[in-house]
Design an enzyme around this catalytic site. Structure first.
Site, PDB file in Angstrom:
ATOM      1  N   ASP A  91       0.906  -1.045  -0.151  1.00 36.15           N
ATOM      2  CA  ASP A  91       0.176  -0.148  -0.008  1.00 36.15           C
ATOM      3  C   ASP A  91       0.945   1.243  -0.016  1.00 36.15           C
ATOM      4  OD1 ASP A  91       0.901  -0.080   2.519  1.00 36.15           O
ATOM      5  OD2 ASP A  91      -0.926  -0.087   3.416  1.00 36.15           O
ATOM      6  N   ARG A 297      -4.629  -4.794   5.014  1.00 36.13           N
ATOM      7  CA  ARG A 297      -5.078  -3.515   4.877  1.00 36.13           C
ATOM      8  C   ARG A 297      -5.628  -3.193   3.463  1.00 36.13           C
ATOM      9  NH1 ARG A 297      -0.632  -2.312   8.166  1.00 36.13           N
ATOM     10  NH2 ARG A 297      -1.135  -1.688  10.234  1.00 36.13           N
ATOM     11  N   HIS A 340      -6.113  -4.297  -4.506  1.00 33.28           N
ATOM     12  CA  HIS A 340      -5.862  -5.404  -3.737  1.00 33.28           C
ATOM     13  C   HIS A 340      -7.033  -6.670  -3.545  1.00 33.28           C
ATOM     14  CE1 HIS A 340      -3.713  -2.119  -1.037  1.00 33.28           C
ATOM     15  NE2 HIS A 340      -3.123  -2.315  -1.877  1.00 33.28           N
TER      16      HIS A 340
END
Length: 811
Positions: A91, A297, A340
């Site tokens: 990220d 995340r 993701h």
């Protein structure tokens, strides 16, 4: 972390955590050395915002003092390595860590590779090594933009709060919006006026085809507003005929929830496992770094084709092919970030994993949710039975569900935050019943019910709200929620309910109507977020003078701009400039023109003294005040009293405020010494013979406790203190060997000293104790001085070097 190195290494891999390094090392050959940066290695300096406002908002980064040794070691290893692989998370935060490593270690593009993966498996690692890329400067800039903007807001806004509200306060961009949500909800609760109505239920007797007698519970399709009309209806039922006028049956389909994103995992772990948002992320991080789940995340609900195939295989093997229904979910979250994958187990054939109890529970939750998302819909049949009451327009309804095919329900049912009364919405299996049947009434019951106040936020429901508004991103939810609690703006706590009396009517078959009043405990709250008085005052100040900072739409717009920066659509410094210039002008205007804000409320006049009674925020928190400060000579000084737990500046009454001045109370004497009750910064206490004893939380009311109970508390405290004492010395009364929470220790002149594990506390002589104290004092005296000097010189030197280098590269 990693193998010991000798001579030149072929490949140096740098990740951000030791646990991740340990897992990755298993999948790479002997040509790879894996090391950890232990998170970020540098951050904005504290001087001048750490941002050069006059030079396009260039950040001034310095290596953190606790990372100097890490950086030194990584530099040495990087020089020896033929290739350096930057393998931080995929990220924006991870991309920024990779960039900081590249800059600080003075790496070259020719022998540096950036690799990313969303799961720590052999295939994923090897695939990443085969498909390296360059550092994505757009992602780095998006992270820099967030960091710089948050620093500018915090560093400019906090001094305004110090001067205008209370010293030592601080404000953050996203945190202030989260506090506003909680404050707004609290005010909705304050303003809420419950209305009552009467809920009528009936129990009927039904005999099935085999002659078995069963009960059928039904609820009236109307709630009455008054006691009189409720009573009139219940009386009608005493000799009424109850006829089944309709039996509705309709099929209902239920579909599973999507796989977990960061937000939905935090919510569900809170509801099902009782985990806080921070706790969930900490456990998920451990599972990810151990290679057990994919990256935690994410705001994507997408699953890879590999995962879908694994899910299909597992469901078929464990439950049968009829339970399989492969779905591809699409992300609906505002401003969803990088593409993701959803959070899922790395290997779907593992229903559980080794680890702590908490890790197992969270992993199993993720496994069930992932598997359920690829399972067939549940097929149910919903039945509604309509029961007419002879001589009345109202009718009773009995509702039930039966599962025809369980589908995904075999594995997983999603929880909700709903706070409906327990008796409502129950799903029951109804006995066989047919249209035209006349039912025998067993009893009809009416209870007075109240409308429910708006639900206060839990950590999980606050995350959901922030996500709905497009505020924050997967990596920001947990730190935002912990920050607003650490700053004292919000408290997470349980609150006991209060007793409420309600009216009750009961009509049993063949009997007279019974009228009564009953009581119940209502309004209990568990793990809810409550704003403190200081949180409410700060929020009001920000809303008044910095409306855009706490505006939901504006904050969501800023997040969208960060997303545009990440995609390379906007220049990050221009985005900052558009915000900062008007904001800075507003800060200066507010400092000059605004008045001090303490949330003061004047409640009335003290009957005893005739002086004004008010409440406000004081230096140590919310307080009540009798009298007004005056500089006139001989003027009477105001009296002050701290507000009690659960009392608010906005809602406290004059009577409640005056009650606070009844303390300190003198109860009498014990052992010829006065016993006094008071309230201090740490809560209510008993003072006796120069010593303080805390009152029992939830049991002792400082305004009502009597002398007998106070003496009991004093004696209990003495017994507890005696148990702590291991050894005393007559010749040195100030020195004691005590038993503490972490084991035995020496207490001397209000300081605590450790006792080494190889020493027996009971056998220590006075000389032994003095030697341990002396050794401890020598050790603490030497270390900080040397460390401080080195750190100062090193930091100053590094800050200058880094600043020059950053500016040069930017140009």
């Amino acid at each position: 972390m990693g193998k010991k190195t000798t001579g030149t290494e072929e490949n140096l891999v740098i990740v951000e955590s030791p646990a991740k390094a340990k897992t990755i090392e298993k999948f790479l050959g002997s040509d790879f050395l894996v090391k950890s940066s232990y998170g970020h290695i540098r951050d904005l300096s504290k001087s001048d915002f750490g941002v050069d406002i006059n030079n396009n908002y260039q950040p001034d980064y310095i290596v953190s003092s606790d990372k100097k040794d890490v950086v030194k070691e990584l530099k040495q290893l990087a020089k020896k390595a033929k290739m350096v692989w930057l393998a931080s998370d995929e990220d924006r935060e991870g991309e920024a860590i990779a960039w900081h490593l590249f800059e600080t270690l003075e790496l070259n593009e020719e022998n540096t590779r950036r690799i990313v993966f969303h799961e720590i498996t052999k295939d994923a690692i090897q695939k990443a090594v085969q498909n390296p890329r360059k550092i994505d400067i757009n992602l780095v800039n998006a992270q820099q933009a967030r960091r710089v903007l948050d620093r500018l807001v915090g560093f400019e806004l906090s001094p305004v709060l110090w001067r205008k509200v209370k010293p030592s306060l601080s404000a953050g961009r996203v945190q202030s919006v989260a506090v506003r949500l909680i404050v707004d909800r609290e005010r909705e609760v304050f303003a809420f006026k419950p209305t009552s109505s009467y809920r009528v239920t009936a129990m009927f007797e039904v005999t099935d085809e085999k002659g078995r007698v069963k009960e059928l519970k039904a609820e009236l399709n109307k709630r009455f507003n008054t006691y009189e009309e409720t009573k009139e209806f219940v009386n009608k039922c005493s000799d009424a005929k109850f006829l089944v006028s309709q039996v509705e049956k309709k099929p209902v389909k239920k579909s599973p929830a999507a796989p977990f994103t960061t937000s939905t995992l935090q919510q569900e772990a809170s509801r099902k496992l009782g985990f806080s948002v921070g706790q969930t992320m900490s456990i998920a991080q451990k599972l990810y770094e151990a290679g057990k789940i994919t990256y935690m995340r994410t705001d994507s609900v997408n699953l890879s084709d590999l995962a879908l195939n694994m899910a299909s295989t597992q469901i078929t093997e464990k439950m049968g092919a009829e339970y399989v229904k492969i779905r591809k979910y699409k992300t609906k979250a505002k401003g969803a970030q990088e593409a993701h994958e959803a959070i899922r187990p790395t290997y779907l054939d593992k229903e559980t994993v080794a680890g702590s109890a908490q890790e197992k529970r969270l992993y199993e939750l993720i496994w069930k949710r992932t598997i359920a998302s690829q399972m067939s819909d549940a097929q149910l049949e919903k039945t509604v039975i309509h029961i007419e009451v002879d001589g009345a327009n109202e009718k009773f309804l009995a509702t039930g569900e039966i599962i025809k095919f369980d589908g995904f329900l075999k594995v997983y049912i999603e929880s909700t935050d709903a706070e409906n009364e327990q008796e409502e919405g129950e799903s029951v299996l109804l006995p066989p019943i047919h249209k035209g049947e006349v039912l025998e009434m067993l009893h009809v019951e009416a209870r007075q019910r109240w409308s429910q106040k708006p639900a206060r936020y839990t950590e999980a429901s606050l995350v959901r709200k922030l996500e709905e508004l497009g505020i924050g991103r997967p990596s920001t939810y947990a730190p935002t929620i912990s920050t607003i609690q650490n700053r004292g703006y919000v408290e997470k706590e349980d609150r006991e309910g209060t007793q409420r009396v309600y009216k009750h009517l009961l009509l049993e078959s063949g009997k007279q109507l019974e009228e009564s009043e009953k009581s119940e405990i209502t309004g209990a709250e568990r793990n809810k977020l409550f704003p403190t008085d200081i949180g409410m005052v700060v929020n009001d100040f920000l809303v008044k003078y910095f409306e855009n900072i706490v505006s939901f739409d504006f904050t969501a717009k800023v997040e969208k701009e960060f997303d545009d920066v990440a995609m390379g659509n906007i220049e990050w410094s221009k985005s900052i400039d558009e915000f900062y210039k008007p904001f800075h002008i507003r800060v200066e205007e507010t400092l000059e023109q605004s008045e001090k804000s303490t949330g003061e409320r004047i409640l009335g006049v003290d009957p005893a003294s005739g002086q004004q009674v008010s409440v406000r925020i004081g230096r140590f928190g919310p307080l009540a005040q009798i009298g007004v400060s005056s500089e006139e000579e001989g003027a009477e000084k105001p009296r002050f009293a701290s507000l009690r737990k659960g009392q608010h500046i906005e809602t406290i009454t004059l009577e409640e405020a005056l009650d606070l001045f009844k303390l300190p109370r003198t109860l009498g004497e014990f052992e010829n010494k006065v016993v006094v009750i008071g309230i201090g910064r740490f809560g209510p206490y008993i003072r006796h013979d120069g010593k303080f004893v805390s009152l029992k939380k939830g049991e002792d009311d400082p305004f009502e406790i009597d002398l007998e109970t106070a003496i009991e508390r004093i004696k209990t405290k003495r017994e507890e203190d005696l148990k702590k004492i291991i050894k005393l010395f007559d010749e040195e009364p100030d020195l004691q060997i005590l038993n503490g929470r972490w084991g035995p220790f020496i207490k001397y002149q209000k300081k605590n000293y450790k006792i080494p594990k190889d020493k027996n506390a009971e056998e220590l002589s006075l000389d032994d104790c003095r030697a341990l104290i002396e050794a401890d004092n020598k050790g603490t005296a030497k270390k900080p001085a040397a460390k401080k000097t080195t750190a100062k010189k090193s930091t100053a030197k590094k800050a200058t070097t880094t600043k020059k280098k950053t500016t040069k590269k930017t140009k």
